[in-house]
Design an enzyme around this catalytic site. Structure first.
Site, PDB file in Angstrom:
ATOM      1  N   SER A  35       0.824  -1.224   0.000  1.00 27.74           N
ATOM      2  CA  SER A  35       0.000   0.000   0.000  1.00 27.74           C
ATOM      3  C   SER A  35       0.848   1.259   0.000  1.00 27.74           C
ATOM      4  O   SER A  35       1.739   1.412   0.831  1.00 27.74           O
ATOM      5  CB  SER A  35      -0.861   0.070   1.266  1.00 27.74           C
ATOM      6  N   HIS A  66      -3.136   1.181  -4.414  1.00 26.65           N
ATOM      7  CA  HIS A  66      -2.528   0.099  -5.193  1.00 26.65           C
ATOM      8  C   HIS A  66      -2.726   0.411  -6.677  1.00 26.65           C
ATOM      9  O   HIS A  66      -3.807   0.208  -7.228  1.00 26.65           O
ATOM     10  CB  HIS A  66      -3.168  -1.252  -4.866  1.00 26.65           C
ATOM     11  N   HIS A  88      -6.047  -8.533  -2.873  1.00 28.20           N
ATOM     12  CA  HIS A  88      -6.100  -9.175  -1.551  1.00 28.20           C
ATOM     13  C   HIS A  88      -7.247 -10.166  -1.505  1.00 28.20           C
ATOM     14  O   HIS A  88      -8.227 -10.027  -2.238  1.00 28.20           O
ATOM     15  CB  HIS A  88      -6.337  -8.111  -0.474  1.00 28.20           C
ATOM     16  N   TYR A  90      -9.557 -10.254   0.602  1.00 29.81           N
ATOM     17  CA  TYR A  90     -10.825  -9.604   0.969  1.00 29.81           C
ATOM     18  C   TYR A  90     -11.515  -8.935  -0.221  1.00 29.81           C
ATOM     19  O   TYR A  90     -12.658  -8.517  -0.123  1.00 29.81           O
ATOM     20  CB  TYR A  90     -10.616  -8.602   2.116  1.00 29.81           C
ATOM     21  N   GLU A  91     -10.813  -8.837  -1.344  1.00 30.27           N
ATOM     22  CA  GLU A  91     -11.465  -8.270  -2.534  1.00 30.27           C
ATOM     23  C   GLU A  91     -12.383  -9.299  -3.197  1.00 30.27           C
ATOM     24  O   GLU A  91     -13.113  -8.964  -4.132  1.00 30.27           O
ATOM     25  CB  GLU A  91     -10.414  -7.734  -3.505  1.00 30.27           C
ATOM     26  N   ALA A 118       2.408  -2.895   3.802  1.00 27.63           N
ATOM     27  CA  ALA A 118       2.258  -2.007   4.955  1.00 27.63           C
ATOM     28  C   ALA A 118       1.664  -2.868   6.063  1.00 27.63           C
ATOM     29  O   ALA A 118       0.839  -3.737   5.791  1.00 27.63           O
ATOM     30  CB  ALA A 118       1.325  -0.861   4.616  1.00 27.63           C
ATOM     31  N   MET A 216      -2.739  -7.767   5.805  1.00 25.02           N
ATOM     32  CA  MET A 216      -3.799  -8.516   5.120  1.00 25.02           C
ATOM     33  C   MET A 216      -3.335  -9.097   3.786  1.00 25.02           C
ATOM     34  O   MET A 216      -4.150  -9.359   2.902  1.00 25.02           O
ATOM     35  CB  MET A 216      -5.004  -7.603   4.870  1.00 25.02           C
ATOM     36  N   SER A 217      -2.037  -9.269   3.630  1.00 27.36           N
ATOM     37  CA  SER A 217      -1.565  -9.651   2.291  1.00 27.36           C
ATOM     38  C   SER A 217      -0.338 -10.539   2.369  1.00 27.36           C
ATOM     39  O   SER A 217      -0.017 -11.107   3.414  1.00 27.36           O
ATOM     40  CB  SER A 217      -1.223  -8.383   1.497  1.00 27.36           C
ATOM     41  N   ASN A 240       1.615   1.985  11.039  1.00 23.56           N
ATOM     42  CA  ASN A 240       0.819   2.431  12.200  1.00 23.56           C
ATOM     43  C   ASN A 240       1.053   1.466  13.355  1.00 23.56           C
ATOM     44  O   ASN A 240       1.479   0.330  13.143  1.00 23.56           O
ATOM     45  CB  ASN A 240      -0.677   2.424  11.835  1.00 23.56           C
ATOM     46  N   HIS A 252      -7.191   3.817   6.620  1.00 20.17           N
ATOM     47  CA  HIS A 252      -6.444   3.436   5.420  1.00 20.17           C
ATOM     48  C   HIS A 252      -5.626   4.616   4.885  1.00 20.17           C
ATOM     49  O   HIS A 252      -4.525   4.437   4.368  1.00 20.17           O
ATOM     50  CB  HIS A 252      -7.416   2.907   4.348  1.00 20.17           C
TER      51      HIS A 252
HETATM   52  N1  HPA Z   1      -3.757  -4.176  10.508  1.00 19.21           N
HETATM   53  C1  HPA Z   1      -3.957  -4.880   9.369  1.00 19.21           C
HETATM   54  N2  HPA Z   1      -3.475  -4.519   8.213  1.00 19.21           N
HETATM   55  C2  HPA Z   1      -2.733  -3.397   8.153  1.00 19.21           C
HETATM   56  C3  HPA Z   1      -2.492  -2.608   9.284  1.00 19.21           C
HETATM   57  C4  HPA Z   1      -3.030  -3.033  10.531  1.00 19.21           C
HETATM   58  O1  HPA Z   1      -2.851  -2.397  11.581  1.00 19.21           O
HETATM   59  N3  HPA Z   1      -1.712  -1.565   8.878  1.00 19.21           N
HETATM   60  C5  HPA Z   1      -1.506  -1.732   7.556  1.00 19.21           C
HETATM   61  N4  HPA Z   1      -2.122  -2.831   7.103  1.00 19.21           N
END
Ligand code: HPA
Length: 280
Positions: A35, A66, A88, A90-91, A118, A216-217, A240, A252
Site C-alpha cells: 500500500s 494500489h 487481496h 478480501y477483494e 504495509a 492482510m496480504s 501504524n 487506510h
Molecule cells: N492491521 C492490518 N493490516 C494493516 C495494518 C493493521 O494495523 N496496517 C496496515 N495494514
C-alpha cells in the site's frame, strides 16, 4: 475457482502477451508493492510501464493506494519487474486467481521475489516508519492459494515452508542495510483476512501467538513463490501502531500516507536487495 489447467493456460497466455510486447530478456527479480508504495521512488533505468488491464488474465486491484501497473526496467544492474496492483483475499477473488502474478513473474524468468507490504506494528520497537524484514509468517487467512485441484505444472502439491524467506539473502544484506541506519528490524508477520482492522483483543491474541506485525496480504504470494521455486525476501513498512497499541484509531489514509512518507529510504533498501538477490 478456476481449475489447475486453466490457471497454467492463463499464465502461459499472459507470458506470451508480455514477451511479444517487451523487447529483450525477461526479469531476474520481481518486486510486489505494498500500500502506498510505487515504482516512482526507485531509480529504474529503461522503464517500460504496462497497465495491469493490458496483461491478459491478471486481476486488477480495487483498493486505493494500489496502482495497477507493472514496470519493467533495470535496477542495480539487474532486470526487474515492479508489480504494482496487488489484490487481496478480501477483494473476493480466490487466492489461486489473486496470485497469478507470482506465477507470471516466475514464468517470465525471474529467480527471486521481493514482497513488500504495509503493516501494523505489534512489538513495541516496531514504530511507524520502521522497516521490518519478515523472518516468518502466520497464515491466519483461513485459506491457501494451493487449494483446488492439482496439476504438476503448478509445482509440488505439498510445499515445504521451513525456510519460506531466503536466509542467505538476508545474511548478505543485513550488515549493509544496518549501516544505512534505516532501522530494519526482523519479525513475524501475521496475515489476517480483513478488510476491517483488528480489535485490541485480537492484537493481544496475535502477540501471544508470536506475531510482531499484522497485515492482510503477502502470505499467499509467498506460498506460491515457494511452490514455483522463487527465492523470497519479505519486508513490511510499519505504517501504524496496531489497534489498541497507539494513541488513536486506524485509517487506510494513514497507511497509504506512511507508505508515501517512507518512500525515500525504502527505495535505497530495495535497490540493495535487488543488487544482492540470488539470481542464476
Ligand atoms: N492491521 C492490518 N493490516 C494493516 C495494518 C493493521 O494495523 N496496517 C496496515 N495494514
Amino acid at each position: 475457482m478456476i481449475d489447475a489447467a486453466s490457471l497454467s493456460r492463463r499464465v502461459h497466455e499472459a507470458r506470451e502477451a508480455l514477451e511479444a510486447r517487451l523487447p529483450g530478456e525477461g526479469p531476474q527479480v520481481g518486486l510486489i508493492l505494498g500500500s502506498g508504495l510505487s515504482a516512482g521512488s526507485l531509480p529504474l533505468e529503461d522503464a517500460v510501464e504496462v497497465p495491469v488491464e493490458e496483461i491478459p488474465h491478471l486481476p486488477a486491484p480495487t483498493v486505493v493506494g494500489h496502482r495497477g501497473v507493472w514496470t519493467f526496467g533495470r535496477l542495480a544492474g539487474r532486470r526487474v519487474v515492479v508489480a504494482g496492483g496487488r489484490v487481496h483475499r478480501y477483494e473476493g477473488l480466490s487466492l489461486r486467481e489473486g496470485t497469478l502474478g507470482v506465477r507470471l513473474i516466475r514464468a517470465l524468468g525471474a529467480d527471486a521475489l521481493i514482497v513488500t507490504n504495509a503493516a501494523g506494528g505489534i512489538r513495541p520497537d516496531l514504530t511507524p516508519g520502521t522497516l521490518m524484514r519478515i523472518r516468518d509468517y502466520l497464515n491466519l487467512l483461513g485459506d491457501s492459494p494451493l487449494v483446488g485441484d492439482h496439476d504438476e505444472s503448478l509445482g509440488a502439491r505439498f510445499v515445504d515452508l521451513t525456510e519460506a524467506y531466503d536466509a542467505a539473502w538476508w545474511e548478505r544484506v543485513r550488515g549493509p542495510l544496518g549501516a544505512m541506519a534505516v532501522g530494519l528490524g526482523e519479525g513475524v508477520y501475521a496475515a489476517c483476512l480483513g478488510p476491517q482492522y483488528e480489535t485490541p483483543a485480537e492484537i493481544d491474541h496475535l502477540e501471544r501467538i508470536g506475531a510482531d506485525a499484522v497485515g492482510m496480504s503477502t502470505v499467499p504470494e509467498v506460498i506460491v513463490a515457494r511452490q514455483v521455486g522463487l527465492a523470497v525476501f519479505g519486508m513490511s513498512l510499519i505504517s501504524n501502531a496496531a489497534a489498541g497499541r497507539g494513541d488513536g484509531t486506524l485509517s487506510h489514509d494513514e497507511v497509504v500516507e506512511a507508505g508515501r512518507a517512507a518512500m525515500a529510504h525504502w527505495g535505497e533498501v530495495v535497490t540493495h536487495l535487488v543488487r544482492e538477490a540470488p539470481v542464476g
